[in-house]
Design a protein around this motif. Structure first.
Motif, PDB file in Angstrom:
ATOM      1  N   UNK A  97       0.835  -1.209   0.000  1.00  0.00           N
ATOM      2  CA  UNK A  97       0.000   0.000   0.000  1.00  0.00           C
ATOM      3  C   UNK A  97       0.864   1.252   0.000  1.00  0.00           C
ATOM      4  N   UNK A  98       2.141   1.120  -0.422  1.00  0.00           N
ATOM      5  CA  UNK A  98       3.083   2.246  -0.546  1.00  0.00           C
ATOM      6  C   UNK A  98       3.478   2.844   0.798  1.00  0.00           C
ATOM      7  N   UNK A  99       3.485   2.026   1.831  1.00  0.00           N
ATOM      8  CA  UNK A  99       3.985   2.447   3.139  1.00  0.00           C
ATOM      9  C   UNK A  99       5.406   1.923   3.290  1.00  0.00           C
ATOM     10  N   UNK A 100       6.337   2.797   3.632  1.00  0.00           N
ATOM     11  CA  UNK A 100       7.722   2.379   3.834  1.00  0.00           C
ATOM     12  C   UNK A 100       7.991   2.184   5.317  1.00  0.00           C
ATOM     13  N   UNK A 101       8.938   1.281   5.609  1.00  0.00           N
ATOM     14  CA  UNK A 101       9.262   0.936   6.984  1.00  0.00           C
ATOM     15  C   UNK A 101      10.732   1.230   7.257  1.00  0.00           C
ATOM     16  N   UNK A 102      10.977   1.720   8.479  1.00  0.00           N
ATOM     17  CA  UNK A 102      12.343   1.977   8.934  1.00  0.00           C
ATOM     18  C   UNK A 102      12.554   1.258  10.258  1.00  0.00           C
ATOM     19  N   UNK A 103      13.663   0.543  10.375  1.00  0.00           N
ATOM     20  CA  UNK A 103      14.026  -0.110  11.634  1.00  0.00           C
ATOM     21  C   UNK A 103      14.770   0.897  12.487  1.00  0.00           C
ATOM     22  N   UNK A 104      14.135   1.334  13.573  1.00  0.00           N
ATOM     23  CA  UNK A 104      14.654   2.429  14.397  1.00  0.00           C
ATOM     24  C   UNK A 104      15.635   1.905  15.438  1.00  0.00           C
ATOM     25  N   UNK A 105      16.553   2.785  15.839  1.00  0.00           N
ATOM     26  CA  UNK A 105      17.485   2.527  16.948  1.00  0.00           C
ATOM     27  C   UNK A 105      18.331   1.289  16.713  1.00  0.00           C
ATOM     28  N   UNK A 106      18.711   1.024  15.473  1.00  0.00           N
ATOM     29  CA  UNK A 106      19.562  -0.135  15.204  1.00  0.00           C
ATOM     30  C   UNK A 106      20.938   0.096  15.832  1.00  0.00           C
ATOM     31  N   UNK A 107      21.358  -0.881  16.606  1.00  0.00           N
ATOM     32  CA  UNK A 107      22.627  -0.757  17.316  1.00  0.00           C
ATOM     33  C   UNK A 107      22.475  -0.522  18.793  1.00  0.00           C
ATOM     34  N   UNK A 108      21.214  -0.258  19.241  1.00  0.00           N
ATOM     35  CA  UNK A 108      20.999  -0.027  20.677  1.00  0.00           C
ATOM     36  C   UNK A 108      20.389  -1.228  21.371  1.00  0.00           C
ATOM     37  N   UNK A 109      19.866  -2.186  20.608  1.00  0.00           N
ATOM     38  CA  UNK A 109      19.216  -3.347  21.206  1.00  0.00           C
ATOM     39  C   UNK A 109      19.915  -4.631  20.857  1.00  0.00           C
ATOM     40  N   UNK A 142      23.960   6.056  19.719  1.00  0.00           N
ATOM     41  CA  UNK A 142      25.037   5.426  20.488  1.00  0.00           C
ATOM     42  C   UNK A 142      26.053   4.749  19.582  1.00  0.00           C
ATOM     43  N   UNK A 143      25.651   4.385  18.367  1.00  0.00           N
ATOM     44  CA  UNK A 143      26.562   3.700  17.452  1.00  0.00           C
ATOM     45  C   UNK A 143      27.534   4.666  16.784  1.00  0.00           C
ATOM     46  N   UNK A 144      27.133   5.938  16.645  1.00  0.00           N
ATOM     47  CA  UNK A 144      27.999   6.889  15.941  1.00  0.00           C
ATOM     48  C   UNK A 144      28.604   7.936  16.871  1.00  0.00           C
ATOM     49  N   UNK A 145      28.305   7.849  18.169  1.00  0.00           N
ATOM     50  CA  UNK A 145      28.847   8.851  19.092  1.00  0.00           C
ATOM     51  C   UNK A 145      30.369   8.852  19.088  1.00  0.00           C
ATOM     52  N   UNK A 146      30.986   7.688  18.975  1.00  0.00           N
ATOM     53  CA  UNK A 146      32.450   7.579  19.005  1.00  0.00           C
ATOM     54  C   UNK A 146      33.007   7.255  17.629  1.00  0.00           C
TER      55      UNK A 146
END
Length: 684
Positions: free
Chosen positions: A574-586, A606-610
């Protein structure tokens, strides 16, 4: 069964209502008074039994009598304060007015003459709660703050405002009480004697006593102090027993109610012996000293037993059965009627000793029999209650009311809870109720943070973020969402509100010529709740194509991975896109990354802070390359420094989001930004 459970859950949710909490707090706050009254009364009874008539004994006896006579007024003042504690000016005014209203409804001597004792007693029966209801309602109508008035417009002087808000409702409440009292006296003079004669002649005395005991427990189950409210009925039964030469109704305090309302001494023993949970044993130990003096509030409000249908049958049946056993034993001559009157606060066994001027084994054995009967019934009820409590998926349900402000909690409400688990419980219910209030009053808002394509420096997508606005007008993140996971009914309402509000903004932007995809953060309920899914389908029908997106977390995926993947494919069609949020924190499991079928991967802050560190930069680059091979677009969150942006650009990341680019902004500010961007693009 389903209907009973629904009623049970709805009644349980009522125990979180502000009014019920105020009643609970009122009774718990006067426990010191009750303890002192009970101790003084026991001392007076002991002095009387020992034949001591010194000055101290007389003083203690008079003090006990005065404390008992003032007890209804103490309840009244405590309830008046607790119900109005959110308003420091209104609370003292309501307290002062409630006293004369109560005295008038009870039968103030100056208002009428030659009214019999029976009429006065029946007046006191209905006086406490009508006085509170009349006074509280009158002040609530007249003492309402006008929050919508312009601060620079002076409507009336402060003195007139004060009179209208506090003096006028007090005068009206007193006048209404006088009118009601005259009406009551007129009705009593007209019908009291006929009703009294009908009750004496038609209804057996033993049945009246048993019904009286049962009704006391019903009132206590609904957080109403039964004995103080039903004092007139008690005096009626006392008069009838004198006329007919039958045992005084005072026997029920001797046998029927060990521990106070609901015979909670029996429940306390069951909790100490049967309960395996530490908090229940702790509550029983804390309550033991008070329960021995027949003070039941700690257990009634600590478990709680009020509005608790699962324990109601035992709470009502134990005193009723005990009263039936005691009356049957006296009628059959197994136990003699008590010759002495003993105060309700005197502990078990000691009360029998004082009632019969010494050791009277049949009476003590009957008391122990009543305790044993209560323990037997409560052991069954308690095991079932604990089992149902453990097996319930939603242990503390909250049902939204039509007017959430009616069930809002006062910030200054006194919260006396004895169990650690109940502290957490009341906190969750309080937060859920406040959230409903914010939702209905428009204090929950959506703000928007753009996702930027750093190659063109144009807004590519937009993310909707939930915020709440405090009394000072400041916006805060929704930290209450962690609490509300215990209340799926409330979460459904919030999620549907977010979807509808987001769809409304999308339609407005489309009408203004802004074609951007808006991503909405959802919880696992998006995939499991039929209400939320229907709400989203309706939003899709009202919005343009390619205008909505969904951000999900790894937790939402892992709830039911096969079903979630199936739903993602359905919505993508139905033309809805999905994004997986907070990858790298769980969990960040690469095993299922290829199965997801999402369109975007959002790398957590948290993945790109350093990322300035070589090892961390290598990790980010490896994740980015993997996503590229899987045809997943990468969005980096939390970009707040130029160095981070530059390093991510060297890796190849083009979609970024963070304070360096744009902070979350309200809808008007975003529309201005989009209009400026559109104007700049048109001029090129």
């Amino acid at each position: 069964m389903a209907n009973f459970r629904d009623i049970d859950e709805r009644l349980s949710s009522l125990s979180a209502h502000r009014t019920l909490l105020a009643i609970r707090n009122a009774y718990l706050s006067i426990l010191p008074y009750v303890i002192v009254m009970a101790a003084v009364t026991v001392a007076a009874n002991l002095f009387h039994f020992a034949g001591i008539d010194t000055g101290i004994a007389v003083y203690v006896s008079h003090l006990a009598r005065y404390l008992g006579e003032l007890f209804p007024e103490v309840i009244l003042l405590s309830l008046s304060w607790s119900l109005n504690s959110h308003n420091r000016i209104r609370a003292p005014a309501v307290m002062l007015v409630s006293l004369p209203v109560f005295w008038i409804l009870c039968g103030w001597d100056q208002l009428y003459a030659e009214v019999g004792q029976q009429t006065r007693s029946l007046g006191s029966t209905i006086a406490i709660y009508p006085a509170i209801l009349l006074t509280h309602t009158t002040f609530k109508l007249f003492a309402r703050e006008n929050t919508r008035s312009h601060p620079q417009r002076v409507v009336m002087s402060q003195m007139i405002t004060f009179n209208l808000r506090y003096v006028l409702p007090g005068v009206i409440a007193v006048m209404l009480a006088i009118v009601l009292r005259f009406v009551f006296v007129a009705l009593a003079d007209r019908y009291a004697q006929d009703i009294y004669a009908l009750l004496v002649d038609r209804i057996p005395y033993h049945l009246e006593v048993i019904l009286f005991v049962m009704f006391l427990q019903v009132l206590s189950l609904f957080a109403i102090h039964g004995y103080a409210t039903m004092l007139g009925v008690f005096e009626y039964l006392q008069n009838k027993s004198d006329v007919l030469g039958l045992p005084s109704p005072e026997f029920f305090t001797l046998y029927a109610t060990p521990g106070g309302a609901g015979s909670v001494l029996c429940l306390m023993l069951v909790m100490l012996v049967v309960s395996s949970r530490r908090e229940y044993k702790s509550l029983a130990r804390i309550s033991a000293p008070l329960t021995l003096f027949n003070i039941s509030e700690t257990l009634v409000f600590g478990i709680p037993l009020v509005f608790n249908l699962r324990m109601a049958w035992a709470f009502i049946s134990v005193p009723t059965i005990n009263a039936s056993l005691a009356y049957a034993a006296m009628s059959m001559g197994w136990v003699a009627p008590p010759p002495n009157s003993v105060h309700w606060a005197v502990p078990y066994l000691i009360s029998s000793y004082l009632a019969f001027d010494g050791v009277y084994l049949p009476s003590m054995l009957l008391q122990l029999t009543c305790i044993g009967c209560g323990v037997l019934i409560y052991s069954v009820a308690w095991r079932r209650y604990v089992h149902r409590e453990r097996s319930s998926k939603d242990e503390y349900p909250v049902f939204p009311s039509r007017n959430a402000s009616d069930s809002a909690f006062g910030d200054d409400a006194l919260d006396i809870v004895l169990m650690e688990e109940n502290v957490s419980r009341w906190s969750r219910i309080k937060q859920a109720d406040r959230t409903l209030k914010w939702l209905n009053e428009g204090q929950l808002e959506l703000v928007f943070q753009p996702i930027v394509d750093v190659r063109t420096h144009r807004i590519k997508h937009i993310e909707a973020l939930l915020r709440y606005r405090d009394a000072q007008g400041l916006l805060h993140p929704p930290q209450f969402l962690d609490v509300l996971r215990h209340h799926p009914g409330v979460m459904e309402g919030i999620e549907c509100w977010v979807i509808r509000t987001a769809a409304h903004h999308v339609r407005q932007w489309n009408e203004a010529g802004f074609s951007k995809r808006l991503f909405i953060n959802v919880t696992p309920l998006f995939f499991s709740s039929g209400n939320v899914r229907r709400c989203f389908f309706n939003a899709l029908n009202d919005c343009p194509i390619n205008s909505l997106g969904i951000e999900i977390t790894e937790q939402a995926l892992l709830e039911d991975l096969p079903r979630t993947l199936s739903d993602i494919k359905l919505f993508q069609s139905m033309d809805v896109q999905f994004a997986l949020d907070d990858f790298g924190s769980g969990y960040s499991s690469f095993n299922y990354l290829s199965q997801l079928g999402v369109d975007f991967i959002k790398l957590d802050k948290t993945l790109i802070d350093n990322i300035h560190l070589p090892r961390q930069a290598s990790v980010v680059e490896s994740v980015y390359q993997l996503c590229r091979h899987l045809s997943l677009q990468v969005i980096c969150e939390g970009v707040d420094k130029d160095a981070k942006e530059a390093r991510l650009e060297r890796i190849g990341v083009t979609l970024m989001q963070g304070f360096l680019l744009y902070r979350p902004m309200e809808a008007p500010a975003l529309e201005t930004l989009l209009r400026q961007e559109q104007h700049a693009a048109g001029s090129l």
